[in-house]
Design a protein around this motif. Structure first.
Motif, mmCIF file in Angstrom:
data_model
loop_
_atom_site.group_PDB
_atom_site.id
_atom_site.type_symbol
_atom_site.label_atom_id
_atom_site.label_comp_id
_atom_site.label_asym_id
_atom_site.label_seq_id
_atom_site.Cartn_x
_atom_site.Cartn_y
_atom_site.Cartn_z
ATOM 1 N N GLY A 93 0.823 -1.204 0.000
ATOM 2 C CA GLY A 93 0.000 0.000 0.000
ATOM 3 C C GLY A 93 0.857 1.254 0.000
ATOM 4 N N THR A 94 0.189 2.372 -0.005
ATOM 5 C CA THR A 94 0.910 3.643 -0.091
ATOM 6 C C THR A 94 1.677 3.959 1.187
ATOM 7 N N THR A 95 1.388 3.253 2.265
ATOM 8 C CA THR A 95 2.107 3.488 3.524
ATOM 9 C C THR A 95 3.225 2.469 3.725
ATOM 10 N N TRP A 96 3.810 2.010 2.629
ATOM 11 C CA TRP A 96 4.845 0.976 2.734
ATOM 12 C C TRP A 96 6.042 1.445 3.552
ATOM 13 N N MET A 97 6.346 2.753 3.518
ATOM 14 C CA MET A 97 7.477 3.246 4.318
ATOM 15 C C MET A 97 7.182 3.099 5.811
ATOM 16 N N HIS A 98 5.926 3.363 6.208
ATOM 17 C CA HIS A 98 5.541 3.165 7.605
ATOM 18 C C HIS A 98 5.725 1.697 8.000
ATOM 19 N N THR A 99 5.314 0.795 7.110
ATOM 20 C CA THR A 99 5.422 -0.639 7.382
ATOM 21 C C THR A 99 6.875 -1.051 7.552
ATOM 22 N N LEU A 100 7.747 -0.619 6.633
ATOM 23 C CA LEU A 100 9.165 -0.962 6.746
ATOM 24 C C LEU A 100 9.790 -0.370 7.999
ATOM 25 N N ALA A 101 9.445 0.870 8.313
ATOM 26 C CA ALA A 101 9.991 1.505 9.512
ATOM 27 C C ALA A 101 9.523 0.774 10.769
#
Length: 165
Positions: A93-101
């Motif tokens: 999803g568009t919040t992939w950076m949040h997920t990785l962090a």
């Protein structure tokens, strides 16, 4: 009122204890659009394939597209990074950076807890029984050789070019 840091800020820039090749000879990793020196790009990718910081460098480069529009980062070109970002967006999803962090933070928290909190009686007993009945743990898998890393990179690049076409 403090604001939460952006997801890109939560994925830290890799800071090695010793200088890496990209720090000692940055000209090797500088590539502009239309640059025809493929030998230099191949050499940069080969050097990156032996670097232990490549996974964290790639995460940082993917999370910071405005700072990595050109050049070789973690052995990837700008086009490859755009493809990887699109795949991450499709997958997470568009919040992939949040997920990785969040995954990185959870991993760091687990590692810190292991270092600071001793095993409880139950966990220690289970570990002792495991060692008694199963023997010692097998040795760690040796790291990939540069040849194996190059072969894996070729497979990934072939998969990227197949998807891009």
């Amino acid at each position: 009122m403090t604001t939460a840091p952006s997801p890109a800020a939560r994925i830290p820039f890799p800071r090695p204890a010793t200088p890496t090749a990209c720090r000692t000879s940055p000209e090797l990793f500088t590539h502009e659009p239309g640059d025809t020196d493929r030998a230099r790009a191949t050499e940069a990718r080969t050097v990156c394939s032996t670097c232990t910081l490549a996974p964290s460098c790639l995460k940082w480069a993917l999370a910071n597209p405005e700072q990595t529009p050109t050049g070789i980062w973690a052995g990837t070109s700008p086009l490859q990074r755009r493809i990887l970002r699109a795949r991450l967006t499709n997958r997470l999803g568009t919040t992939w950076m949040h997920t990785l962090a969040a995954q990185d933070r959870a991993r760091r928290d687990r590692e810190a807890a292991i270092r600071t909190q001793p095993l409880g009686v139950r966990e220690a007993r289970i570990l002792q029984l495991d060692r008694t009945f199963n023997g010692p743990m097998p040795p760690r898998v040796p790291p990939l050789t540069p040849e194996q890393q190059a072969a894996n990179r070729q497979r990934l690049l072939a998969a990227l070019t197949d998807k891009a076409a």
